[in-house]
Design a protein around this motif. Sequence first.
Motif, PDB file in Angstrom:
ATOM      1  N   SER A  37       0.851  -1.183   0.000  1.00 48.39           N
ATOM      2  CA  SER A  37       0.000   0.000   0.000  1.00 48.39           C
ATOM      3  C   SER A  37       0.889   1.237   0.000  1.00 48.39           C
ATOM      4  CB  SER A  37      -0.919   0.009   1.232  1.00 48.39           C
ATOM      5  OG  SER A  37      -0.173   0.299   2.402  1.00 48.39           O
ATOM      6  N   GLN A  38       0.260   2.402  -0.007  1.00 39.29           N
ATOM      7  CA  GLN A  38       1.033   3.645   0.031  1.00 39.29           C
ATOM      8  C   GLN A  38       1.581   3.925   1.428  1.00 39.29           C
ATOM      9  OE1 GLN A  38      -1.615   6.810  -1.073  1.00 39.29           O
ATOM     10  NE2 GLN A  38      -2.927   6.582   0.744  1.00 39.29           N
ATOM     11  N   ASP A  39       1.238   3.083   2.407  1.00 34.02           N
ATOM     12  CA  ASP A  39       1.692   3.272   3.780  1.00 34.02           C
ATOM     13  C   ASP A  39       2.774   2.296   4.201  1.00 34.02           C
ATOM     14  OD1 ASP A  39      -0.130   5.389   4.234  1.00 34.02           O
ATOM     15  OD2 ASP A  39      -1.744   3.938   4.578  1.00 34.02           O
ATOM     16  N   ASN A  40       3.235   1.433   3.281  1.00 35.32           N
ATOM     17  CA  ASN A  40       4.374   0.573   3.607  1.00 35.32           C
ATOM     18  C   ASN A  40       5.330   0.537   2.409  1.00 35.32           C
ATOM     19  OD1 ASN A  40       3.183  -1.241   1.778  1.00 35.32           O
ATOM     20  ND2 ASN A  40       2.232  -2.456   3.414  1.00 35.32           N
ATOM     21  N   TYR A  41       6.577   0.149   2.679  1.00 36.28           N
ATOM     22  CA  TYR A  41       7.628   0.278   1.677  1.00 36.28           C
ATOM     23  C   TYR A  41       8.551  -0.930   1.726  1.00 36.28           C
ATOM     24  CZ  TYR A  41       6.127   5.145   2.049  1.00 36.28           C
ATOM     25  OH  TYR A  41       5.380   6.292   2.090  1.00 36.28           O
ATOM     26  N   PRO A  42       9.035  -1.394   0.565  1.00 40.69           N
ATOM     27  CA  PRO A  42       9.997  -2.499   0.555  1.00 40.69           C
ATOM     28  C   PRO A  42      11.393  -2.096   1.020  1.00 40.69           C
ATOM     29  CG  PRO A  42       9.570  -1.735  -1.675  1.00 40.69           C
ATOM     30  CD  PRO A  42       8.609  -1.009  -0.788  1.00 40.69           C
ATOM     31  N   VAL A  43      11.680  -0.798   1.071  1.00 41.89           N
ATOM     32  CA  VAL A  43      12.966  -0.287   1.541  1.00 41.89           C
ATOM     33  C   VAL A  43      12.708   0.745   2.628  1.00 41.89           C
ATOM     34  CG1 VAL A  43      15.104   0.889   0.917  1.00 41.89           C
ATOM     35  CG2 VAL A  43      14.016  -0.669  -0.716  1.00 41.89           C
ATOM     36  N   LEU A  44      13.455   0.647   3.741  1.00 42.62           N
ATOM     37  CA  LEU A  44      13.202   1.541   4.864  1.00 42.62           C
ATOM     38  C   LEU A  44      14.527   2.018   5.466  1.00 42.62           C
ATOM     39  CD1 LEU A  44      10.652   2.536   6.467  1.00 42.62           C
ATOM     40  CD2 LEU A  44      11.273   0.824   8.184  1.00 42.62           C
TER      41      LEU A  44
ATOM     42  N   HIS B 145      19.903   1.123   6.046  1.00 42.79           N
ATOM     43  CA  HIS B 145      18.602   0.668   5.560  1.00 42.79           C
ATOM     44  C   HIS B 145      18.361  -0.784   5.951  1.00 42.79           C
ATOM     45  CE1 HIS B 145      19.586   3.961   2.783  1.00 42.79           C
ATOM     46  NE2 HIS B 145      18.305   4.050   2.480  1.00 42.79           N
ATOM     47  N   ILE B 146      17.082  -1.136   6.024  1.00 41.96           N
ATOM     48  CA  ILE B 146      16.643  -2.520   5.986  1.00 41.96           C
ATOM     49  C   ILE B 146      15.717  -2.655   4.784  1.00 41.96           C
ATOM     50  CG2 ILE B 146      16.912  -2.998   8.434  1.00 41.96           C
ATOM     51  CD1 ILE B 146      13.960  -2.418   8.817  1.00 41.96           C
ATOM     52  N   SER B 147      15.607  -3.886   4.247  1.00 45.22           N
ATOM     53  CA  SER B 147      14.855  -4.059   3.005  1.00 45.22           C
ATOM     54  C   SER B 147      14.342  -5.483   2.892  1.00 45.22           C
ATOM     55  CB  SER B 147      15.777  -3.722   1.813  1.00 45.22           C
ATOM     56  OG  SER B 147      15.210  -4.150   0.597  1.00 45.22           O
ATOM     57  N   SER B 148      13.247  -5.632   2.145  1.00 48.06           N
ATOM     58  CA  SER B 148      12.720  -6.963   1.825  1.00 48.06           C
ATOM     59  C   SER B 148      13.192  -7.435   0.455  1.00 48.06           C
ATOM     60  CB  SER B 148      11.188  -6.936   1.867  1.00 48.06           C
ATOM     61  OG  SER B 148      10.678  -5.999   0.923  1.00 48.06           O
ATOM     62  N   ILE B 149      14.069  -6.674  -0.209  1.00 50.63           N
ATOM     63  CA  ILE B 149      14.597  -7.031  -1.520  1.00 50.63           C
ATOM     64  C   ILE B 149      15.762  -8.003  -1.342  1.00 50.63           C
ATOM     65  CG2 ILE B 149      15.492  -6.137  -3.689  1.00 50.63           C
ATOM     66  CD1 ILE B 149      12.695  -5.132  -2.922  1.00 50.63           C
ATOM     67  N   PRO B 150      15.753  -9.157  -2.015  1.00 50.29           N
ATOM     68  CA  PRO B 150      16.849 -10.121  -1.875  1.00 50.29           C
ATOM     69  C   PRO B 150      18.204  -9.492  -2.182  1.00 50.29           C
ATOM     70  CG  PRO B 150      15.012 -11.118  -3.047  1.00 50.29           C
ATOM     71  CD  PRO B 150      14.680  -9.665  -2.900  1.00 50.29           C
ATOM     72  N   GLY B 151      19.181  -9.762  -1.317  1.00 49.13           N
ATOM     73  CA  GLY B 151      20.517  -9.216  -1.475  1.00 49.13           C
ATOM     74  C   GLY B 151      20.705  -7.849  -0.855  1.00 49.13           C
ATOM     75  N   TYR B 152      19.622  -7.243  -0.381  1.00 51.06           N
ATOM     76  CA  TYR B 152      19.694  -5.902   0.216  1.00 51.06           C
ATOM     77  C   TYR B 152      18.969  -5.876   1.564  1.00 51.06           C
ATOM     78  CZ  TYR B 152      21.342  -4.007  -4.255  1.00 51.06           C
ATOM     79  OH  TYR B 152      22.073  -3.741  -5.381  1.00 51.06           O
ATOM     80  N   ASP B 153      19.045  -6.990   2.329  1.00 48.67           N
ATOM     81  CA  ASP B 153      18.321  -7.012   3.592  1.00 48.67           C
ATOM     82  C   ASP B 153      18.818  -5.926   4.546  1.00 48.67           C
ATOM     83  OD1 ASP B 153      20.726  -8.419   3.643  1.00 48.67           O
ATOM     84  OD2 ASP B 153      20.108  -9.643   5.341  1.00 48.67           O
ATOM     85  N   LYS B 154      20.133  -5.635   4.518  1.00 50.34           N
ATOM     86  CA  LYS B 154      20.714  -4.514   5.246  1.00 50.34           C
ATOM     87  C   LYS B 154      21.785  -3.885   4.365  1.00 50.34           C
ATOM     88  CE  LYS B 154      19.986  -6.151   9.996  1.00 50.34           C
ATOM     89  NZ  LYS B 154      20.650  -6.468  11.299  1.00 50.34           N
ATOM     90  N   PHE B 155      21.754  -2.561   4.201  1.00 50.14           N
ATOM     91  CA  PHE B 155      22.778  -1.891   3.402  1.00 50.14           C
ATOM     92  C   PHE B 155      22.871  -0.429   3.822  1.00 50.14           C
ATOM     93  CE2 PHE B 155      18.855  -1.158   1.151  1.00 50.14           C
ATOM     94  CZ  PHE B 155      18.971   0.098   0.566  1.00 50.14           C
ATOM     95  N   THR B 156      23.973   0.210   3.459  1.00 49.24           N
ATOM     96  CA  THR B 156      24.245   1.609   3.806  1.00 49.24           C
ATOM     97  C   THR B 156      24.679   2.356   2.558  1.00 49.24           C
ATOM     98  OG1 THR B 156      24.952   0.973   6.039  1.00 49.24           O
ATOM     99  CG2 THR B 156      25.583   3.173   5.274  1.00 49.24           C
TER     100      THR B 156
END
Length: 349
Positions: free
Chosen positions: A89-96, A131-142
Amino acid sequence: MRQFLGCMGALMAAGFSLSATVSAQGTPAEFAELSLQDLLHIPLYESGVAAERWTFSYHYSRLTLDGYQDGDSKIAKSELLWRPGQTRSQDNYPVLPTEITQQVHLLAAAYQSDGWGLTLSLPYIKQSTDHISSIPGYDKFTIHSEGLGDVSVVGSYSLSQTLLSNWTLTAGLSFPTGSIDEKGDTPRAPGNQQLPYTMQLGSGTYDLPLSLRYQSWGQHQWSLALSAKLRTGKNDRGYRLGNYWRLSGQYDIQGFDWGQPYIGAAYEDRQAIHGQDDDLTVAGAYPYPASITNPDLFGGRQLDLKVGMRWSVAGHRFTSELGAPLYQHLNGPQPREQWQLRLKYELGI
Protein backbone atom coordinates in the motif's frame (compact mmCIF):
# COMPACT_ATOMS: atom_id res chain seq x y z
CA MET A 1 9.65 45.91 24.96
CA ARG A 2 5.93 45.72 24.12
CA GLN A 3 6.55 47.39 20.75
CA PHE A 4 9.39 45.00 19.94
CA LEU A 5 7.43 41.87 20.83
CA GLY A 6 4.50 43.09 18.75
CA CYS A 7 6.80 43.65 15.77
CA MET A 8 8.33 40.17 16.10
CA GLY A 9 4.86 38.64 16.41
CA ALA A 10 3.78 40.30 13.17
CA LEU A 11 6.91 39.11 11.40
CA MET A 12 6.37 35.57 12.65
CA ALA A 13 2.76 35.56 11.46
CA ALA A 14 3.79 36.84 8.05
CA GLY A 15 6.47 34.21 7.72
CA PHE A 16 4.29 31.30 8.77
CA SER A 17 1.45 32.35 6.47
CA LEU A 18 3.75 31.88 3.49
CA SER A 19 4.62 28.28 4.41
CA ALA A 20 1.32 26.49 4.20
CA THR A 21 2.45 23.05 2.95
CA VAL A 22 4.81 21.19 5.27
CA SER A 23 6.03 17.64 5.83
CA ALA A 24 8.85 15.30 6.73
CA GLN A 25 12.58 14.94 6.89
CA GLY A 26 15.14 17.38 5.52
CA THR A 27 18.08 17.05 3.15
CA PRO A 28 21.80 17.58 3.90
CA ALA A 29 21.61 20.91 2.05
CA GLU A 30 18.83 22.03 4.42
CA PHE A 31 20.82 20.86 7.46
CA ALA A 32 23.78 22.93 6.26
CA GLU A 33 21.49 25.96 6.31
CA LEU A 34 21.26 25.67 10.09
CA SER A 35 25.02 26.24 10.27
CA LEU A 36 24.46 29.25 8.03
CA GLN A 37 22.04 30.68 10.62
CA ASP A 38 25.01 31.59 12.85
CA LEU A 39 26.53 33.52 9.96
CA LEU A 40 23.30 35.43 9.39
CA HIS A 41 23.68 36.85 12.90
CA ILE A 42 27.05 38.59 12.61
CA PRO A 43 27.65 40.80 15.70
CA LEU A 44 28.12 44.07 13.81
CA TYR A 45 27.89 45.99 17.04
CA GLU A 46 28.34 44.99 20.69
CA SER A 47 28.27 47.39 23.60
CA GLY A 48 31.72 48.05 25.03
CA VAL A 49 33.54 45.76 22.57
CA ALA A 50 35.91 46.97 19.86
CA ALA A 51 34.84 45.90 16.37
CA GLU A 52 37.00 43.35 14.53
CA ARG A 53 37.39 43.85 10.81
CA TRP A 54 37.93 40.19 9.93
CA THR A 55 36.52 37.04 11.51
CA PHE A 56 37.45 33.53 10.39
CA SER A 57 35.46 30.59 11.68
CA TYR A 58 35.03 26.83 11.47
CA HIS A 59 31.66 25.23 12.25
CA TYR A 60 30.98 21.53 12.79
CA SER A 61 27.41 20.20 12.96
CA ARG A 62 26.12 16.65 13.39
CA LEU A 63 22.49 15.54 13.17
CA THR A 64 21.03 12.09 13.87
CA LEU A 65 17.59 10.89 12.76
CA ASP A 66 16.17 7.56 13.90
CA GLY A 67 12.65 6.22 14.39
CA TYR A 68 9.52 7.28 12.49
CA GLN A 69 6.68 9.68 13.09
CA ASP A 70 3.44 10.69 11.35
CA GLY A 71 2.01 13.95 12.61
CA ASP A 72 2.45 13.87 16.39
CA SER A 73 2.53 10.04 16.63
CA LYS A 74 5.51 7.72 16.58
CA ILE A 75 5.36 4.66 14.30
CA ALA A 76 7.23 1.37 14.69
CA LYS A 77 9.53 0.45 11.82
CA SER A 78 7.87 -2.97 11.66
CA GLU A 79 4.62 -1.27 10.62
CA LEU A 80 6.30 0.49 7.69
CA LEU A 81 8.45 -2.26 6.18
CA TRP A 82 6.56 -4.26 3.53
CA ARG A 83 7.41 -7.97 3.38
CA PRO A 84 6.44 -10.64 0.82
CA GLY A 85 2.97 -12.02 1.59
CA GLN A 86 1.71 -8.67 2.91
CA THR A 87 -0.54 -6.28 0.98
CA ARG A 88 1.48 -3.47 -0.58
CA SER A 89 0.00 0.00 0.00
CA GLN A 90 1.03 3.65 0.03
CA ASP A 91 1.69 3.27 3.78
CA ASN A 92 4.37 0.57 3.61
CA TYR A 93 7.63 0.28 1.68
CA PRO A 94 10.00 -2.50 0.56
CA VAL A 95 12.97 -0.29 1.54
CA LEU A 96 13.20 1.54 4.86
CA PRO A 97 15.98 3.85 6.14
CA THR A 98 16.73 3.16 9.80
CA GLU A 99 19.33 5.72 10.92
CA ILE A 100 20.43 8.86 9.07
CA THR A 101 23.57 10.77 10.08
CA GLN A 102 24.35 14.16 8.53
CA GLN A 103 27.56 16.11 9.15
CA VAL A 104 28.58 19.59 7.99
CA HIS A 105 32.07 21.13 8.09
CA LEU A 106 31.70 24.83 7.29
CA LEU A 107 34.47 27.40 6.75
CA ALA A 108 33.58 31.09 6.79
CA ALA A 109 35.30 34.44 6.40
CA ALA A 110 33.55 37.68 7.43
CA TYR A 111 34.49 41.35 7.02
CA GLN A 112 32.71 44.19 8.80
CA SER A 113 33.04 47.97 8.90
CA ASP A 114 30.85 50.91 9.98
CA GLY A 115 27.69 48.93 10.62
CA TRP A 116 27.79 46.55 7.66
CA GLY A 117 29.37 43.16 7.05
CA LEU A 118 29.98 40.59 4.32
CA THR A 119 30.41 36.83 4.86
CA LEU A 120 31.47 33.99 2.57
CA SER A 121 30.72 30.42 3.67
CA LEU A 122 31.83 27.09 2.18
CA PRO A 123 30.16 23.93 3.55
CA TYR A 124 31.48 20.39 3.14
CA ILE A 125 28.78 17.76 3.72
CA LYS A 126 28.97 14.08 4.67
CA GLN A 127 26.02 11.74 5.08
CA SER A 128 25.33 8.06 5.63
CA THR A 129 22.01 6.22 5.79
CA ASP A 130 21.45 2.68 7.09
CA HIS A 131 18.60 0.67 5.56
CA ILE A 132 16.64 -2.52 5.99
CA SER A 133 14.86 -4.06 3.01
CA SER A 134 12.72 -6.96 1.82
CA ILE A 135 14.60 -7.03 -1.52
CA PRO A 136 16.85 -10.12 -1.88
CA GLY A 137 20.52 -9.22 -1.48
CA TYR A 138 19.69 -5.90 0.22
CA ASP A 139 18.32 -7.01 3.59
CA LYS A 140 20.71 -4.51 5.25
CA PHE A 141 22.78 -1.89 3.40
CA THR A 142 24.25 1.61 3.81
CA ILE A 143 24.62 4.42 1.28
CA HIS A 144 26.99 7.38 1.56
CA SER A 145 27.55 10.77 -0.07
CA GLU A 146 29.94 13.63 0.60
CA GLY A 147 31.32 16.74 -1.06
CA LEU A 148 31.02 20.51 -1.33
CA GLY A 149 27.61 21.98 -0.50
CA ASP A 150 26.05 25.24 -1.65
CA VAL A 151 28.38 28.23 -1.24
CA SER A 152 26.75 31.37 0.21
CA VAL A 153 27.54 35.08 0.28
CA VAL A 154 25.55 37.22 2.74
CA GLY A 155 25.63 40.90 3.63
CA SER A 156 24.51 42.38 6.96
CA TYR A 157 23.55 45.94 7.89
CA SER A 158 22.90 47.48 11.29
CA LEU A 159 19.48 49.17 10.99
CA SER A 160 19.51 50.76 14.43
CA GLN A 161 21.85 50.61 17.39
CA THR A 162 22.14 52.02 20.90
CA LEU A 163 24.38 51.26 23.87
CA LEU A 164 21.94 48.53 24.90
CA SER A 165 20.45 47.11 21.68
CA ASN A 166 20.86 46.57 17.96
CA TRP A 167 18.70 45.63 14.96
CA THR A 168 20.50 43.80 12.13
CA LEU A 169 19.16 42.91 8.67
CA THR A 170 20.94 40.22 6.64
CA ALA A 171 20.36 39.12 3.04
CA GLY A 172 22.40 37.13 0.57
CA LEU A 173 22.62 34.57 -2.20
CA SER A 174 23.28 30.84 -2.07
CA PHE A 175 24.87 29.35 -5.20
CA PRO A 176 24.01 25.81 -6.49
CA THR A 177 27.55 24.43 -6.10
CA GLY A 178 26.43 21.29 -4.23
CA SER A 179 25.80 18.17 -6.30
CA ILE A 180 22.24 16.97 -6.96
CA ASP A 181 23.47 14.02 -9.06
CA GLU A 182 24.90 11.76 -6.33
CA LYS A 183 24.61 8.06 -7.21
CA GLY A 184 24.97 4.78 -5.35
CA ASP A 185 23.98 1.10 -5.23
CA THR A 186 20.34 0.73 -4.14
CA PRO A 187 17.71 -2.04 -4.59
CA ARG A 188 15.89 0.03 -7.21
CA ALA A 189 17.98 -1.45 -10.09
CA PRO A 190 21.34 -3.15 -10.74
CA GLY A 191 24.43 -0.95 -10.44
CA ASN A 192 24.51 2.70 -9.34
CA GLN A 193 21.40 4.87 -9.57
CA GLN A 194 20.32 8.36 -8.56
CA LEU A 195 20.27 8.63 -4.76
CA PRO A 196 17.24 10.01 -2.85
CA TYR A 197 16.80 13.68 -1.96
CA THR A 198 18.18 12.98 1.52
CA MET A 199 21.58 12.08 0.01
CA GLN A 200 22.03 15.06 -2.32
CA LEU A 201 24.53 17.76 -1.31
CA GLY A 202 22.89 20.92 -2.70
CA SER A 203 19.56 22.45 -3.60
CA GLY A 204 20.34 22.86 -7.31
CA THR A 205 18.82 26.37 -7.27
CA TYR A 206 19.89 29.91 -6.48
CA ASP A 207 18.45 30.61 -3.02
CA LEU A 208 17.98 33.72 -0.88
CA PRO A 209 18.97 33.59 2.83
CA LEU A 210 17.33 36.35 4.91
CA SER A 211 17.41 37.32 8.57
CA LEU A 212 16.17 40.06 10.92
CA ARG A 213 17.73 40.01 14.39
CA TYR A 214 17.30 42.00 17.60
CA GLN A 215 20.09 41.90 20.21
CA SER A 216 19.83 43.32 23.74
CA TRP A 217 22.80 43.92 26.06
CA GLY A 218 23.12 45.09 29.64
CA GLN A 219 22.28 43.22 32.83
CA HIS A 220 20.29 40.71 30.78
CA GLN A 221 21.62 39.71 27.34
CA TRP A 222 19.19 38.09 24.93
CA SER A 223 18.30 38.01 21.25
CA LEU A 224 15.45 37.15 18.89
CA ALA A 225 15.78 36.42 15.19
CA LEU A 226 13.50 35.60 12.26
CA SER A 227 15.35 33.76 9.48
CA ALA A 228 14.29 32.38 6.11
CA LYS A 229 15.61 30.62 3.01
CA LEU A 230 13.64 31.34 -0.17
CA ARG A 231 14.11 29.17 -3.28
CA THR A 232 14.06 30.37 -6.89
CA GLY A 233 12.72 28.21 -9.73
CA LYS A 234 13.40 24.48 -10.10
CA ASN A 235 16.70 22.67 -10.53
CA ASP A 236 17.87 20.55 -13.48
CA ARG A 237 16.20 17.46 -12.02
CA GLY A 238 12.72 19.03 -11.97
CA TYR A 239 12.22 19.94 -8.33
CA ARG A 240 13.07 22.54 -5.71
CA LEU A 241 13.49 22.24 -1.96
CA GLY A 242 10.89 23.90 0.24
CA ASN A 243 11.13 27.40 1.64
CA TYR A 244 12.34 27.54 5.21
CA TRP A 245 11.35 29.78 8.15
CA ARG A 246 12.83 29.89 11.65
CA LEU A 247 12.07 31.99 14.73
CA SER A 248 14.76 31.65 17.39
CA GLY A 249 15.64 33.18 20.74
CA GLN A 250 18.61 32.97 23.08
CA TYR A 251 19.41 34.09 26.63
CA ASP A 252 23.02 34.48 27.82
CA ILE A 253 23.62 33.57 31.46
CA GLN A 254 25.93 36.09 33.17
CA GLY A 255 28.24 35.87 36.17
CA PHE A 256 30.76 33.17 35.21
CA ASP A 257 34.48 33.93 34.83
CA TRP A 258 35.28 30.69 32.98
CA GLY A 259 32.80 31.16 30.13
CA GLN A 260 29.31 32.16 29.14
CA PRO A 261 26.60 29.49 29.16
CA TYR A 262 23.38 30.12 27.25
CA ILE A 263 20.01 28.56 26.57
CA GLY A 264 17.82 28.98 23.53
CA ALA A 265 14.83 27.74 21.58
CA ALA A 266 13.82 27.76 17.92
CA TYR A 267 10.58 27.11 16.04
CA GLU A 268 11.08 25.89 12.47
CA ASP A 269 8.62 25.59 9.59
CA ARG A 270 9.78 23.96 6.35
CA GLN A 271 7.80 23.33 3.17
CA ALA A 272 7.69 20.08 1.24
CA ILE A 273 9.71 19.52 -1.93
CA HIS A 274 8.00 20.98 -5.01
CA GLY A 275 8.18 18.86 -8.17
CA GLN A 276 9.81 15.45 -8.43
CA ASP A 277 12.96 13.65 -9.54
CA ASP A 278 11.46 10.93 -11.78
CA ASP A 279 14.62 8.82 -11.56
CA LEU A 280 13.70 8.00 -7.93
CA THR A 281 10.40 6.31 -8.83
CA VAL A 282 9.56 2.81 -10.05
CA ALA A 283 6.84 1.58 -12.41
CA GLY A 284 3.55 0.39 -10.96
CA ALA A 285 0.75 1.48 -8.66
CA TYR A 286 3.19 2.45 -5.89
CA PRO A 287 5.99 4.52 -7.44
CA TYR A 288 7.92 5.24 -4.23
CA PRO A 289 10.08 2.33 -3.02
CA ALA A 290 10.97 4.23 0.19
CA SER A 291 9.48 7.20 2.02
CA ILE A 292 12.59 9.29 1.30
CA THR A 293 11.83 9.10 -2.44
CA ASN A 294 8.42 10.75 -1.98
CA PRO A 295 8.76 14.57 -2.34
CA ASP A 296 5.58 15.13 -0.31
CA LEU A 297 7.25 13.65 2.78
CA PHE A 298 9.69 16.46 3.48
CA GLY A 299 9.57 19.52 5.72
CA GLY A 300 7.51 19.89 8.85
CA ARG A 301 7.20 21.95 12.02
CA GLN A 302 9.50 21.57 14.97
CA LEU A 303 10.35 23.23 18.30
CA ASP A 304 13.97 22.80 19.44
CA LEU A 305 15.70 23.45 22.76
CA LYS A 306 19.45 24.09 22.91
CA VAL A 307 22.06 24.60 25.63
CA GLY A 308 25.56 25.84 24.92
CA MET A 309 28.76 27.36 26.20
CA ARG A 310 31.07 30.07 24.81
CA TRP A 311 34.59 30.74 26.05
CA SER A 312 37.79 32.44 24.91
CA VAL A 313 41.47 31.52 25.18
CA ALA A 314 44.08 34.13 24.16
CA GLY A 315 41.78 35.69 21.56
CA HIS A 316 40.51 32.35 20.22
CA ARG A 317 36.76 31.88 20.70
CA PHE A 318 35.02 28.53 21.09
CA THR A 319 31.38 27.45 21.23
CA SER A 320 29.82 24.06 21.97
CA GLU A 321 26.10 23.41 21.75
CA LEU A 322 23.72 20.47 22.09
CA GLY A 323 20.13 20.59 20.90
CA ALA A 324 17.12 18.29 20.75
CA PRO A 325 13.51 18.63 19.60
CA LEU A 326 10.85 19.27 22.23
CA TYR A 327 8.05 18.92 19.67
CA GLN A 328 7.77 17.67 16.09
CA HIS A 329 4.71 17.66 13.84
CA LEU A 330 5.62 15.78 10.69
CA ASN A 331 3.60 14.68 7.67
CA GLY A 332 4.78 11.12 7.44
CA PRO A 333 5.70 8.48 7.76
CA GLN A 334 9.23 9.86 8.03
CA PRO A 335 12.47 9.69 10.04
CA ARG A 336 12.38 11.87 13.16
CA GLU A 337 15.22 13.96 14.55
CA GLN A 338 16.97 12.76 17.72
CA TRP A 339 19.65 15.36 18.52
CA GLN A 340 22.09 17.90 17.09
CA LEU A 341 25.68 18.73 18.08
CA ARG A 342 27.37 22.01 17.08
CA LEU A 343 30.95 23.16 17.61
CA LYS A 344 32.44 26.47 16.51
CA TYR A 345 35.89 28.10 16.49
CA GLU A 346 36.37 31.80 15.71
CA LEU A 347 39.39 34.04 15.30
CA GLY A 348 38.95 37.81 15.01
CA ILE A 349 41.56 40.15 13.56
